[in-house]
Design a protein around this motif. Structure first.
Motif, short mmCIF file in Angstrom:
data_model
loop_
_atom_site.label_atom_id
_atom_site.label_comp_id
_atom_site.label_asym_id
_atom_site.label_seq_id
_atom_site.Cartn_x
_atom_site.Cartn_y
_atom_site.Cartn_z
N TRP A 185 0.48 -9.75 -2.25
CA TRP A 185 -0.85 -10.20 -1.74
C TRP A 185 -0.70 -11.58 -1.31
O TRP A 185 -1.22 -11.96 -0.33
CB TRP A 185 -1.91 -9.82 -2.57
CG TRP A 185 -3.28 -9.99 -2.01
CD1 TRP A 185 -4.02 -10.93 -2.81
CD2 TRP A 185 -3.88 -9.70 -0.90
NE1 TRP A 185 -5.20 -11.09 -1.99
CE2 TRP A 185 -4.97 -10.38 -0.89
CE3 TRP A 185 -3.56 -8.59 -0.07
CZ2 TRP A 185 -6.10 -10.06 0.20
CZ3 TRP A 185 -4.39 -8.21 1.06
CH2 TRP A 185 -5.66 -8.97 1.18
N SER A 241 -1.72 4.99 -3.07
CA SER A 241 -2.94 4.04 -3.03
C SER A 241 -4.36 4.58 -2.24
O SER A 241 -5.30 3.99 -2.33
CB SER A 241 -2.73 2.67 -2.83
OG SER A 241 -2.13 2.49 -1.48
N GLU A 244 -17.14 1.32 -1.78
CA GLU A 244 -16.13 0.39 -0.96
C GLU A 244 -16.16 0.97 0.54
O GLU A 244 -16.05 0.06 1.41
CB GLU A 244 -14.78 0.67 -1.44
CG GLU A 244 -14.47 0.27 -2.88
CD GLU A 244 -14.74 0.94 -4.10
OE1 GLU A 244 -15.33 2.09 -3.84
OE2 GLU A 244 -14.56 0.66 -5.06
N ASP A 254 -9.73 -0.87 0.46
CA ASP A 254 -9.48 -2.51 0.03
C ASP A 254 -10.54 -3.21 0.86
O ASP A 254 -10.14 -3.62 2.08
CB ASP A 254 -8.15 -2.86 0.20
CG ASP A 254 -7.77 -4.30 -0.51
OD1 ASP A 254 -8.79 -5.04 -0.76
OD2 ASP A 254 -6.57 -4.57 -0.76
N ALA A 265 -5.39 -0.96 4.93
CA ALA A 265 -6.32 -1.55 4.12
C ALA A 265 -7.86 -0.74 4.07
O ALA A 265 -8.12 -0.45 3.02
CB ALA A 265 -6.96 -2.69 4.61
N TYR A 320 0.87 -1.16 -0.02
CA TYR A 320 0.05 0.02 -0.09
C TYR A 320 0.95 1.43 0.25
O TYR A 320 1.06 1.91 1.01
CB TYR A 320 -1.00 0.10 1.20
CG TYR A 320 -1.96 -1.14 1.16
CD1 TYR A 320 -3.22 -0.97 0.31
CD2 TYR A 320 -2.01 -2.15 2.17
CE1 TYR A 320 -3.97 -2.04 0.42
CE2 TYR A 320 -2.94 -3.17 2.32
CZ TYR A 320 -3.95 -2.99 1.38
OH TYR A 320 -4.88 -4.21 1.24
#
Length: 719
Positions: free
Chosen positions: A349, A306, A418, A380, A375, A302
């Motif tokens: 990942w 991002s 998300e 994510d 995250a 990350y």
């Protein structure tokens, strides 16, 4: 040969074995413990710290050829070197993440008085009366099997350290590495710090990773360095051979705490990760910076670019990344590079999933931040779900300098679906839905996805009446222009009369305030006011107005005028001088003020209908102090002093009650106006009919007010 205590070797002594080897140093209840020197007949020698007959701490193993293995030892292997492995992972190389580190608040210190690994269920045996019968040592001295009580251990320590000089008052030792094994080792070193003179070398040099004053590296040190290097390169056979022959410990680390496992993980060599873990490597071991192998992988997976923009972190200081000029490449080169990056991310990942599957604890380290934040900030949802399934705590917080935010604070402010999905995951594990951040003094910004998130929070019993920075959730929704969120909050019990502590005193004041008027059209603002009033907002509730040191208490209408006159350009400039846009603003504000004044008037009339009309008129007449002599003649002083009804005194036309001089209607004394203009306009628009109707009642009840026939003729009322 040496000192004894209760039939045990205890204190300084010398122990020799039949093979000719000899130990010179300290013993504790029959075991080698403390600093000492072990010499073998082949010329090898080890000097260092022991615990329960095993090497445990700083030490030096010397060989006849002059080579030396230097570092921290665990049994017969080095666990930490004093040398640096090239290419080690450091947080200093990622300044965009380093800002999350709050070194002052996260620093821990060693203490032998308080065991950080002591669990509550272990405290019961500390009471001597509950453990051993009286006089048990008269027939048994086997301390390996008997429970050692607190009193007995204190006596043993007093005997052990009786010949050592006491150290002067000193500062606490900071914890160099938060890995539990290394914390125990540091505590052991700290406990024996007064015995360091018995060590041939300077213990602090080894603890700080300084090796310059020692001989060439020995075989164990060289094998340990090779293990870390081969793990980083992905040399499976080389790593396997070193571990098979037990040439190095699988948990070996360089001077910075960079382990072979971390070296394999950051390079996504999953086969070597499995091999090291199968050989006994600690999946949660941290570097001296507090980074585990899992957290290193998260930092790489990350990058800062991002992270999604979110309102929760809107005012945090952001680092400006220096952007270098892109190299000239062909289109195919760019395509290959992007494909390579995607492939690399897939491999990382897979490594993250492997580490979590093999027992990596997402809560083991908080440097640079708890892993759940990575995250969440990257939106994510899959990673958030995986971390929560693996036990990631959702009640963690960022440092105070970053607002003390929780993952839920950031999740609810993420844009897109998300954010809603991540919020749904967090709501199943968040222990406190009403947790406040520490950014209450910062400015507010809107969130276009608030309604969906608010619905989820309210469905999980979040409190809709929590105050933040002087605002309630309802007033924030009003200020952001999100009427869907306003409806959602009102539907689920948000209190429109909740007192606010900021510049706006209530939700109704927020809807009236000029600072948020650009969020809605004139019709939408009027509809919002009506919605709040229908939901129970009290337009007669007292509102405190402040300007400098002066303050007054009025109503929402007074607040509307107060806000209106803050804009001196619109309020004090003739209409024909204003620009077209300013005229539009002027008309919007006047329309809203007229509307809320009408709603105030309706509310007062409905309220006054609940009271005794005769007492109400008498109270208004007495309050206005008109025709006092006639009143005294009619009722006497006794009636003047009686308690009056607390009626609403406001301008019947403009609605103001603060900062104006109110005068009653000279005919009925039933209403008040603040100026001649308001009196004339009120008389023309509505009060003439009301006043004439009231006078008809007074003619029927002549005893209520003392009027003559000429008074009625003046008003145009027939007998």
């Amino acid at each position: 040969m040496g000192e004894f205590y209760r039939a045990h070797c205890h204190g300084k002594g010398i122990c020799c074995w039949p093979d000719g080897s000899k130990f010179t140093g300290a013993f504790y209840l029959g075991h080698i413990e403390g600093y000492g020197t072990l010499e073998w007949t082949d010329g090898r020698k080890f000097q260092g710290l022991y615990k329960s007959d095993e090497r445990f701490g700083p030490g030096i193993e010397s060989y006849p050829d002059g080579c030396q293995d230097v570092g921290l030892w665990l049994r017969d292997h080095l666990i930490k070197l004093c040398t640096e492995v090239p290419g080690y992972f450091s947080l200093l190389d990622y300044p965009e993440h380093f800002r999350y580190v709050d070194a002052s608040s996260q620093r821990e210190y060693l203490s032998v008085d308080e065991d950080p690994f002591l669990r509550s269920y272990k405290r019961l045996p500390f009471d001597d009366k509950n453990i051993l019968p009286e006089g048990v040592f008269a027939y048994s001295h086997n301390t390996d099997h008997l429970t050692l009580t607190c009193t007995f251990l204190k006596e043993c320590d007093a005997s052990y350290f009786q010949n050592t000089s006491k150290l002067p008052e000193e500062e606490l030792w900071p914890v160099a590495n938060i890995t539990p094994l290394l914390v125990r080792m540091q505590m052991h070193v700290y406990k024996h710090r007064c015995c360091e003179a018995e060590f041939a070398s300077d213990v602090n040099l080894i603890l700080s990773g300084v090796r310059d004053s020692y001989g060439p590296p020995g075989p164990k040190e060289l094998a340990s360095e090779k293990l870390i290097q081969k793990a980083a390169k992905g040399d499976f056979d080389g790593v396997y051979k070193i571990l098979r022959d037990e040439l190095a410990h699988p948990d070996i680390a360089d001077k910075h705490g960079y382990t072979a496992l971390a070296a394999a993980a950051v390079s996504s060599h999953n086969d070597i990760v499995n091999l090291l873990l199968d050989s006994g490597a600690d999946v949660n071991k941290c570097s001296d910076e507090g980074l585990s192998a899992l957290s290193m992988c998260f930092i790489l997976y990350y990058p800062a670019e991002s992270f999604k923009g979110n309102i929760a972190e809107r005012n945090l200081q952001r680092y400006e990344n220096e952007q270098s000029e892109p190299a000239e490449t062909t289109n195919s080169g760019c395509l290959d590079m992007s494909e390579g990056i995607i492939l690399e991310q897939h491999k990382r990942w897979a490594t993250i999933q492997l580490l979590l599957r093999r027992g990596a604890d997402p809560n083991a380290c908080r440097i640079p931040a708890p892993l759940l934040f990575f995250a969440v900030k990257a939106a994510d949802a899959e990673a958030v779900k995986l971390l929560l399934e693996r036990g990631a705590r959702s009640d963690v917080r960022l440092p105070s300098k970053l607002g003390g935010l929780t993952p839920l604070h950031i999740a609810v402010s993420l844009p897109g679906e998300e954010g809603v999905q991540i919020t749904r995951y967090l709501l199943h594990s968040a222990p406190d839905l009403d947790a406040r951040a520490e950014d209450g003094n910062e400015a507010y910004g809107p969130d276009q996805h608030a309604r969906d998130v608010i619905h989820l929070l309210l469905m999980h019993k979040a409190n809709p009446n929590t105050l933040w920075s002087g605002h309630s959730p309802l007033s924030l929704a009003i200020a952001s222009g999100n009427d869907l969120a306003v409806v959602e909050l009102l539907k689920h019990g948000s209190d429109p009369n909740l007192p606010l502590s900021g510049t706006v005193r209530s939700a109704l004041c927020t809807a009236i305030s000029t600072r948020y008027e650009h969020k809605r059209t004139k019709a939408q603002r009027i509809a919002l006011v009506d919605m709040l009033l229908e939901a129970g907002a009290d337009i007669l509730a007292p509102v405190t107005l402040r300007e400098g040191r002066q303050k007054a208490v009025g109503t929402a209408v007074d607040y509307a005028y107060f806000e209106y006159y803050q804009d001196r350009r619109i309020a004090n400039t003739p209409y024909h001088v204003l620009t077209a846009s300013e005229r539009e603003i002027f008309q919007k504000r006047h329309s809203l003020i007229e509307h809320i004044t009408g709603r105030l008037r309706e509310r007062v009339i409905l309220k006054e209908k609940e009271w005794n009309q005769e007492e109400l008129r008498r109270s208004k007449k007495l309050d206005s102090n008109i025709r006092t002599s006639a009143s005294k003649k009619k009722w006497g002083s006794h009636h003047v002093e009686e308690v009056r009804l607390p009626f609403f005194k406001y301008c019947y036309q403009c609605g103001r009650s603060v900062g104006v001089q109110l005068s009653p209607c000279i005919h009925c004394h039933d209403i008040f106006t603040c100026s001649e203009a308001c009196r004339r306009k009120s008389w023309k628009e509505r009060h003439r009919r009301e006043c004439l109707g009231l006078l008809g009642i007074m003619m029927i009840l002549p005893g209520v007010f003392d009027r003559t026939k000429s008074d009625y003729k003046t008003l145009g009322v027939e007998e």
